[in-house]
Write a protein that holds these residues in place. Structure first.
Motif, PDB file in Angstrom:
ATOM      1  N   ARG A 133       1.039  -1.366  -0.131  1.00 56.31           N
ATOM      2  CA  ARG A 133      -0.083  -0.139  -0.070  1.00 56.31           C
ATOM      3  C   ARG A 133       0.726   1.241   0.025  1.00 56.31           C
ATOM      4  NH1 ARG A 133      -4.078  -2.788   4.015  1.00 56.31           N
ATOM      5  NH2 ARG A 133      -5.490  -3.533   2.289  1.00 56.31           N
ATOM      6  N   ASP A 137       0.521   4.226  -2.750  1.00 59.70           N
ATOM      7  CA  ASP A 137       0.254   5.398  -2.430  1.00 59.70           C
ATOM      8  C   ASP A 137       1.562   6.480  -2.823  1.00 59.70           C
ATOM      9  OD1 ASP A 137      -2.023   4.730  -1.230  1.00 59.70           O
ATOM     10  OD2 ASP A 137      -1.046   4.758   1.139  1.00 59.70           O
ATOM     11  N   ARG A 140       0.939   6.714  -6.492  1.00 56.89           N
ATOM     12  CA  ARG A 140      -0.325   7.114  -7.169  1.00 56.89           C
ATOM     13  C   ARG A 140      -0.198   8.694  -7.696  1.00 56.89           C
ATOM     14  NH1 ARG A 140      -2.967   5.147  -3.465  1.00 56.89           N
ATOM     15  NH2 ARG A 140      -3.529   3.315  -4.399  1.00 56.89           N
TER      16      ARG A 140
END
Length: 148
Positions: A133, A137, A140
């Motif tokens: 994650r 992130d 992104r």
């Protein structure tokens, strides 16, 4: 490409791969990318090796993309030897040209960590979901990873 450690596999590559700069044939690239049981990090080291092979392929495409017929021969070879999922030759050609245009110094590769375990009789990977994650992130907004 550069191999960080020597390793071999009695089934795929008994004579193994040396440490340092190596050049892989098609079979050797497949073996280098598949071996995991002989690597201390198992599937995680295999993932890193797969990234090394893909970077090596991309470097060859970039270095030779302007040679007449090189990309076309590559597309024909891919169509003959790989399942392209029905991707037409024109799209494979455009993909190869896109690969040729990417600067290698702009590519960061990461292997998500985790643990190895078993699910029944199967050996499985339990990825570090929090780390995955964080990578997602981080990339992104601008498709960049600050580091692995």
């Amino acid at each position: 490409m550069t191999n960080p450690r020597p390793f071999a596999d009695p089934y795929l590559k008994d004579d193994g791969f040396a440490t340092g700069r190596i050049r892989l044939s098609g079979y050797d690239a497949m073996a280098f990318s598949r071996i995991r049981k002989e690597l201390s990090g198992g599937d995680f080291d295999r993932s890193a090796n797969q990234q090394r092979v893909l970077r090596g392929i991309a470097a060859q495409v970039r270095a030779r993309a302007d040679e007449p017929g090189f990309v076309e021969r590559g597309v024909l070879s891919v169509m003959e030897h790989l399942d392209t999922g029905g991707l037409p030759p024109s799209e494979l050609f455009m993909l190869a040209r896109a690969v040729a245009s990417v600067r290698q110094d702009r590519i960061t590769t990461c292997v998500v960590g985790g643990t190895l375990g078993n699910a029944g009789a199967a050996s499985v990977v339990f990825p570090d979901v929090a780390q995955a994650r964080r990578y997602g992130d981080d990339a992104r907004q601008d498709a960049r990873l600050s580091g692995c």
